[in-house]
Design a protein around this motif. Sequence first.
Motif, PDB file in Angstrom:
ATOM      1  N   ASP A 183       0.835  -1.198   0.000  1.00 49.19           N
ATOM      2  CA  ASP A 183       0.000   0.000   0.000  1.00 49.19           C
ATOM      3  C   ASP A 183       0.870   1.248   0.000  1.00 49.19           C
ATOM      4  OD1 ASP A 183      -2.299  -1.527   0.036  1.00 49.19           O
ATOM      5  OD2 ASP A 183      -2.532  -1.419   2.219  1.00 49.19           O
ATOM      6  N   LEU A 184       1.970   1.193   0.705  1.00 48.54           N
ATOM      7  CA  LEU A 184       2.900   2.315   0.754  1.00 48.54           C
ATOM      8  C   LEU A 184       3.532   2.545  -0.621  1.00 48.54           C
ATOM      9  CD1 LEU A 184       3.942   4.294   2.865  1.00 48.54           C
ATOM     10  CD2 LEU A 184       5.812   2.745   3.328  1.00 48.54           C
ATOM     11  N   LEU A 185       3.916   1.463  -1.290  1.00 46.63           N
ATOM     12  CA  LEU A 185       4.452   1.585  -2.650  1.00 46.63           C
ATOM     13  C   LEU A 185       3.420   2.177  -3.590  1.00 46.63           C
ATOM     14  CD1 LEU A 185       6.463  -1.726  -3.166  1.00 46.63           C
ATOM     15  CD2 LEU A 185       7.350   0.593  -3.335  1.00 46.63           C
ATOM     16  N   SER A 186       2.188   1.708  -3.478  1.00 45.89           N
ATOM     17  CA  SER A 186       1.110   2.209  -4.328  1.00 45.89           C
ATOM     18  C   SER A 186       0.895   3.708  -4.106  1.00 45.89           C
ATOM     19  CB  SER A 186      -0.176   1.434  -4.045  1.00 45.89           C
ATOM     20  OG  SER A 186      -1.225   1.942  -4.813  1.00 45.89           O
ATOM     21  N   SER A 187       0.926   4.130  -2.845  1.00 46.80           N
ATOM     22  CA  SER A 187       0.777   5.557  -2.536  1.00 46.80           C
ATOM     23  C   SER A 187       1.921   6.367  -3.136  1.00 46.80           C
ATOM     24  CB  SER A 187       0.746   5.769  -1.029  1.00 46.80           C
ATOM     25  OG  SER A 187      -0.381   5.161  -0.468  1.00 46.80           O
ATOM     26  N   ALA A 199       1.590   9.292  -6.003  1.00 42.48           N
ATOM     27  CA  ALA A 199       2.107  10.646  -5.814  1.00 42.48           C
ATOM     28  C   ALA A 199       3.011  11.051  -6.977  1.00 42.48           C
ATOM     29  CB  ALA A 199       2.867  10.746  -4.493  1.00 42.48           C
ATOM     30  N   VAL A 200       3.846  10.132  -7.432  1.00 32.69           N
ATOM     31  CA  VAL A 200       4.718  10.423  -8.575  1.00 32.69           C
ATOM     32  C   VAL A 200       3.879  10.661  -9.829  1.00 32.69           C
ATOM     33  CG1 VAL A 200       6.485   9.452 -10.104  1.00 32.69           C
ATOM     34  CG2 VAL A 200       6.728   9.238  -7.638  1.00 32.69           C
ATOM     35  N   ARG A 201       2.878   9.822 -10.043  1.00 29.51           N
ATOM     36  CA  ARG A 201       2.011   9.956 -11.218  1.00 29.51           C
ATOM     37  C   ARG A 201       1.269  11.300 -11.205  1.00 29.51           C
ATOM     38  NH1 ARG A 201      -1.160   5.798 -10.357  1.00 29.51           N
ATOM     39  NH2 ARG A 201       0.512   4.383 -10.908  1.00 29.51           N
ATOM     40  N   GLU A 244       2.703  25.818  -9.946  1.00 28.76           N
ATOM     41  CA  GLU A 244       2.239  24.443 -10.183  1.00 28.76           C
ATOM     42  C   GLU A 244       3.411  23.530 -10.550  1.00 28.76           C
ATOM     43  OE1 GLU A 244      -0.812  22.684 -10.218  1.00 28.76           O
ATOM     44  OE2 GLU A 244      -1.419  24.360  -8.956  1.00 28.76           O
ATOM     45  N   LEU A 245       4.336  24.046 -11.339  1.00 31.65           N
ATOM     46  CA  LEU A 245       5.509  23.266 -11.724  1.00 31.65           C
ATOM     47  C   LEU A 245       6.369  22.933 -10.501  1.00 31.65           C
ATOM     48  CD1 LEU A 245       6.539  22.131 -14.376  1.00 31.65           C
ATOM     49  CD2 LEU A 245       7.885  24.193 -14.683  1.00 31.65           C
ATOM     50  N   GLN A 246       6.541  23.884  -9.600  1.00 31.71           N
ATOM     51  CA  GLN A 246       7.295  23.637  -8.365  1.00 31.71           C
ATOM     52  C   GLN A 246       6.559  22.639  -7.471  1.00 31.71           C
ATOM     53  OE1 GLN A 246      10.318  24.491  -7.228  1.00 31.71           O
ATOM     54  NE2 GLN A 246      10.685  25.283  -9.270  1.00 31.71           N
ATOM     55  N   GLN A 247       5.234  22.759  -7.391  1.00 33.01           N
ATOM     56  CA  GLN A 247       4.462  21.818  -6.592  1.00 33.01           C
ATOM     57  C   GLN A 247       4.552  20.415  -7.183  1.00 33.01           C
ATOM     58  OE1 GLN A 247       0.586  23.657  -6.478  1.00 33.01           O
ATOM     59  NE2 GLN A 247       1.012  24.633  -4.511  1.00 33.01           N
ATOM     60  N   ALA A 248       4.568  20.334  -8.486  1.00 36.13           N
ATOM     61  CA  ALA A 248       4.715  19.035  -9.146  1.00 36.13           C
ATOM     62  C   ALA A 248       6.058  18.413  -8.783  1.00 36.13           C
ATOM     63  CB  ALA A 248       4.590  19.192 -10.659  1.00 36.13           C
ATOM     64  N   SER A 249       7.088  19.230  -8.757  1.00 39.26           N
ATOM     65  CA  SER A 249       8.419  18.740  -8.370  1.00 39.26           C
ATOM     66  C   SER A 249       8.394  18.199  -6.949  1.00 39.26           C
ATOM     67  CB  SER A 249       9.436  19.875  -8.494  1.00 39.26           C
ATOM     68  OG  SER A 249      10.677  19.485  -7.982  1.00 39.26           O
ATOM     69  N   ARG A 250       7.739  18.914  -6.050  1.00 35.40           N
ATOM     70  CA  ARG A 250       7.639  18.460  -4.651  1.00 35.40           C
ATOM     71  C   ARG A 250       6.803  17.188  -4.553  1.00 35.40           C
ATOM     72  NH1 ARG A 250      11.263  21.409  -4.843  1.00 35.40           N
ATOM     73  NH2 ARG A 250      11.480  23.398  -3.804  1.00 35.40           N
ATOM     74  N   ASP A 251       5.745  17.078  -5.350  1.00 36.52           N
ATOM     75  CA  ASP A 251       4.930  15.854  -5.356  1.00 36.52           C
ATOM     76  C   ASP A 251       5.774  14.645  -5.746  1.00 36.52           C
ATOM     77  OD1 ASP A 251       2.678  17.286  -4.675  1.00 36.52           O
ATOM     78  OD2 ASP A 251       1.793  17.257  -6.681  1.00 36.52           O
ATOM     79  N   VAL A 252       6.569  14.809  -6.792  1.00 32.16           N
ATOM     80  CA  VAL A 252       7.405  13.701  -7.264  1.00 32.16           C
ATOM     81  C   VAL A 252       8.470  13.359  -6.216  1.00 32.16           C
ATOM     82  CG1 VAL A 252       9.061  12.990  -9.034  1.00 32.16           C
ATOM     83  CG2 VAL A 252       6.957  14.158  -9.694  1.00 32.16           C
ATOM     84  N   ALA A 309       8.252  13.798  -2.965  1.00 29.55           N
ATOM     85  CA  ALA A 309       7.575  13.139  -1.845  1.00 29.55           C
ATOM     86  C   ALA A 309       7.223  11.697  -2.210  1.00 29.55           C
ATOM     87  CB  ALA A 309       6.316  13.908  -1.464  1.00 29.55           C
ATOM     88  N   GLY A 310       6.741  11.482  -3.423  1.00 33.22           N
ATOM     89  CA  GLY A 310       6.429  10.126  -3.861  1.00 33.22           C
ATOM     90  C   GLY A 310       7.663   9.241  -3.895  1.00 33.22           C
ATOM     91  N   ALA A 311       8.775   9.804  -4.346  1.00 33.60           N
ATOM     92  CA  ALA A 311      10.025   9.036  -4.374  1.00 33.60           C
ATOM     93  C   ALA A 311      10.492   8.695  -2.965  1.00 33.60           C
ATOM     94  CB  ALA A 311      11.103   9.816  -5.123  1.00 33.60           C
ATOM     95  N   ALA A 312      10.312   9.620  -2.028  1.00 35.61           N
ATOM     96  CA  ALA A 312      10.686   9.352  -0.637  1.00 35.61           C
ATOM     97  C   ALA A 312       9.811   8.252  -0.047  1.00 35.61           C
ATOM     98  CB  ALA A 312      10.569  10.625   0.198  1.00 35.61           C
ATOM     99  N   ILE A 313       8.538   8.259  -0.397  1.00 34.30           N
ATOM    100  CA  ILE A 313       7.628   7.207   0.074  1.00 34.30           C
ATOM    101  C   ILE A 313       8.058   5.857  -0.485  1.00 34.30           C
ATOM    102  CG2 ILE A 313       5.259   6.335  -0.092  1.00 34.30           C
ATOM    103  CD1 ILE A 313       4.338   9.282  -0.013  1.00 34.30           C
TER     104      ILE A 313
END
Length: 102
Positions: A5-9, A13-15, A72-80, A82-86
């Motif tokens: 589930d953690l991997l899926s999350s 987030a990356v997607r 939005e571009l900066q937020q997208a970078s942070r989303d990716v 965070a997803g990579a950290a997860i």
Amino acid sequence: MASLDLLSSGFDAVRQGQYRANTAAAEIARAGAPVGPAAAGAIPLQPATGQPAASTRVDSNRPVNLTNSLVELQQASRDVEAGAAIIDTADEVLGTLIDIRA
């Protein structure tokens, strides 16, 4: 299993970050696109290759707010990020579980 589930999350987030980045990049590209009837609904092309720069159609009737697009571009970078950290954390947890079981 919790680690799956953690991997899926993490992958979600990356997607989402990639989608947000594509959308923001299309908006930024639209700011430099020529305005006219032929440009309406066009997909911007990369200058070097002539290939489409994004898969998102450009709506040239709306004004472009570059500040919002850049945020939005900066937020997208942070989303990716965070997803990579997860995903990294899930990998460590799964590795620890395998080490304990083995």
